[in-house]
Write an enzyme that holds these catalytic residues in place. Sequence first.
Site, PDB file in Angstrom:
ATOM      1  N   ASN A  49      -9.308  -4.135  -3.973  1.00  0.00           N
ATOM      2  CA  ASN A  49      -8.792  -5.493  -4.136  1.00  0.00           C
ATOM      3  C   ASN A  49      -9.285  -6.319  -2.954  1.00  0.00           C
ATOM      4  O   ASN A  49      -8.703  -6.278  -1.876  1.00  0.00           O
ATOM      5  CB  ASN A  49      -7.259  -5.418  -4.190  1.00  0.00           C
ATOM      6  CG  ASN A  49      -6.596  -6.786  -4.325  1.00  0.00           C
ATOM      7  OD1 ASN A  49      -7.253  -7.823  -4.219  1.00  0.00           O
ATOM      8  ND2 ASN A  49      -5.294  -6.787  -4.552  1.00  0.00           N
ATOM      9  N   ARG A  61     -10.030  -5.567  -8.668  1.00  0.00           N
ATOM     10  CA  ARG A  61      -9.244  -6.733  -9.052  1.00  0.00           C
ATOM     11  C   ARG A  61     -10.149  -7.959  -9.012  1.00  0.00           C
ATOM     12  O   ARG A  61     -10.774  -8.242  -7.994  1.00  0.00           O
ATOM     13  CB  ARG A  61      -8.089  -6.961  -8.077  1.00  0.00           C
ATOM     14  CG  ARG A  61      -7.301  -8.207  -8.435  1.00  0.00           C
ATOM     15  CD  ARG A  61      -6.308  -8.590  -7.352  1.00  0.00           C
ATOM     16  NE  ARG A  61      -5.539  -9.763  -7.763  1.00  0.00           N
ATOM     17  CZ  ARG A  61      -4.917 -10.572  -6.923  1.00  0.00           C
ATOM     18  NH1 ARG A  61      -4.959 -10.342  -5.619  1.00  0.00           N
ATOM     19  NH2 ARG A  61      -4.250 -11.611  -7.368  1.00  0.00           N
ATOM     20  N   HIS A  73      -2.301 -13.464 -11.293  1.00  0.00           N
ATOM     21  CA  HIS A  73      -1.306 -12.411 -11.085  1.00  0.00           C
ATOM     22  C   HIS A  73      -0.934 -11.691 -12.383  1.00  0.00           C
ATOM     23  O   HIS A  73       0.117 -11.047 -12.464  1.00  0.00           O
ATOM     24  CB  HIS A  73       0.003 -12.978 -10.480  1.00  0.00           C
ATOM     25  CG  HIS A  73      -0.124 -13.439  -9.065  1.00  0.00           C
ATOM     26  ND1 HIS A  73       0.595 -14.501  -8.559  1.00  0.00           N
ATOM     27  CD2 HIS A  73      -0.877 -12.993  -8.032  1.00  0.00           C
ATOM     28  CE1 HIS A  73       0.303 -14.682  -7.284  1.00  0.00           C
ATOM     29  NE2 HIS A  73      -0.602 -13.786  -6.951  1.00  0.00           N
TER      30      HIS A  73
HETATM   31  C1  LIG Z   1      -4.159 -15.291  -7.297  1.00  0.00           C
HETATM   32  C2  LIG Z   1      -3.486 -15.126  -5.979  1.00  0.00           C
HETATM   33  O1  LIG Z   1      -2.904 -16.036  -5.469  1.00  0.00           O
HETATM   34  O2  LIG Z   1      -3.569 -13.912  -5.431  1.00  0.00           O
HETATM   35  P1  LIG Z   1      -2.890 -13.455  -4.057  1.00  0.00           P
HETATM   36  O3  LIG Z   1      -1.407 -13.511  -4.270  1.00  0.00           O
HETATM   37  O4  LIG Z   1      -3.372 -12.042  -3.868  1.00  0.00           O
HETATM   38  O5  LIG Z   1      -3.362 -14.409  -3.015  1.00  0.00           O
HETATM   39 MG   LIG Z   2      -0.751 -10.575  -3.936  1.00  0.00          MG
END
Ligand SMILES: CC(=O)OP(=O)(O)O
Ligand SMILES: [Mg+2]
Length: 400
Positions: free
Chosen positions: A8, A89, A178
């Site tokens: 990720n 991811r 998310h």
């Molecule tokens: C899409 C997003 O905001 O991901 P993260 O919470 O990992 O920053």
């Molecule tokens: Mg996150």
Amino acid sequence: MTVVLVVNSGSSSLKYQLIEMSDERVLASGLIERIGEASGVVTHKRGDERAERELEIGDHDAAFDIMMQNFAEHGPSMDDAKPVVVGHRIVQGGRRFYGPTIIDEKVEMDIEELIPLAPLHNGPNLAGVRAARRVFANIPHVAVFDTAFHTTLSDAASYYALNREVADKYRVRKYGAHGTSHKYVSEAAAEFLDRPYDELRTVVLHIGNGASACAVDGGKSIDTSMGMTPLEGLVMGTRTGDIDPAVLFHLHRKAGYSVDDLDRLLNKQSGLLGLTGTNDVRDVTARAAAGDEAAELGLEIYVHRLRHYIGSYLVALQGADVIAWCGGVGENSVEVRKRALAGMEWLGVELDAERNEARRDGIREISTDSSRVRILVVPTNEEIEIARQSLEATGVPAAQ
Ligand SMILES: CC(=O)OP(=O)(O)O
Ligand SMILES: [Mg+2]
Ligand SMILES: Nc1ncnc2c1ncn2[C@@H]1O[C@H](COP(=O)(O)OP(=O)(O)O)[C@@H](O)[C@H]1O
């Protein structure tokens, strides 16, 4: 053994997990933070052992090399673990990717082409993919998209009331993010409550540094707070969330802000950080409790927006069975949960004060016994979900 490596790569970090899939045991995990800054932090965990060091990490290629070094030095070695798939991811899949996808040159190019629709996320995601494909050249790599779970949104929920020609030409619509977490958490909630997933109505509140809400109706996302990019919606650690777009015209005309200045202001210098001086909810709540007015107001603004989305999704779902909290804030902040759900008894949402304060690992219920809507804390696990989907995409069995 069937082992999956999950990568990720975020805008300034690289997180990884090596997972044995027959029992979903994490063999090792790590976090490489502050990529591109003068001093980065590297943590590697294997069982009870934990190695931490600080060093400058130039870019995502360097971060990837450090991950490989961590495995070589602290184990398990790649010769022992022999991962069969690498799951990645990817935040933005647009309307091109509807599920986990085996990565080839063409998919890499598509991810690159989608960078403008998630500028802070897709570039770093892709850098991780490229580094990983160079090192693990002989095993499949799978992209698991944050947006995939939201491809079920109706046109009404995902189009803005923007001139339709412009919107279609430039692919402007709500894609959400998310999704891997929203899916994992809503499924885990159904399992915990022993209810059929395809009948359950769930509001998922993924509140971390980035934050989003999602209305899940029978396993399908029907609305979500992030938009074309992960900037829309809830107030976040450093992002504004929803704002009148005319504010941008105003700052440009009156104060000479350029597009890049505005991008930085809204994405990196606002949210809780811009309101209170810190983006960590622990600090904000502690300061508010100690009487700091800016912290108190920051927290109230944060909670006000959360309540707006909770209310909206209760309407979208025509009443919910479950409200599920996850993410660093959602799983840990007693205060945010308390403020966000206050005064909702008339909606059948009754938080139990004691249960809300009890700290326990794993999924737990924090509503009263009489609450019509069950309120749960569900620790999210995007990595496991990515690993499961990656394996599924390649057809390799979890136990062999
Ligand atoms: C899409 C997003 O905001 O991901 P993260 O919470 O990992 O920053
Ligand atoms: Mg996150
Ligand atoms: N005990 C806690 N109480 C309140 N907030 C917490 C606690 N622990 C972590 N957090 C919050 O969680 C945030 C990180 O959440 P996380 O989901 O890990 O973020 P992301 O994946 O978006 O980087 C921190 O910025 C902090 O505000």
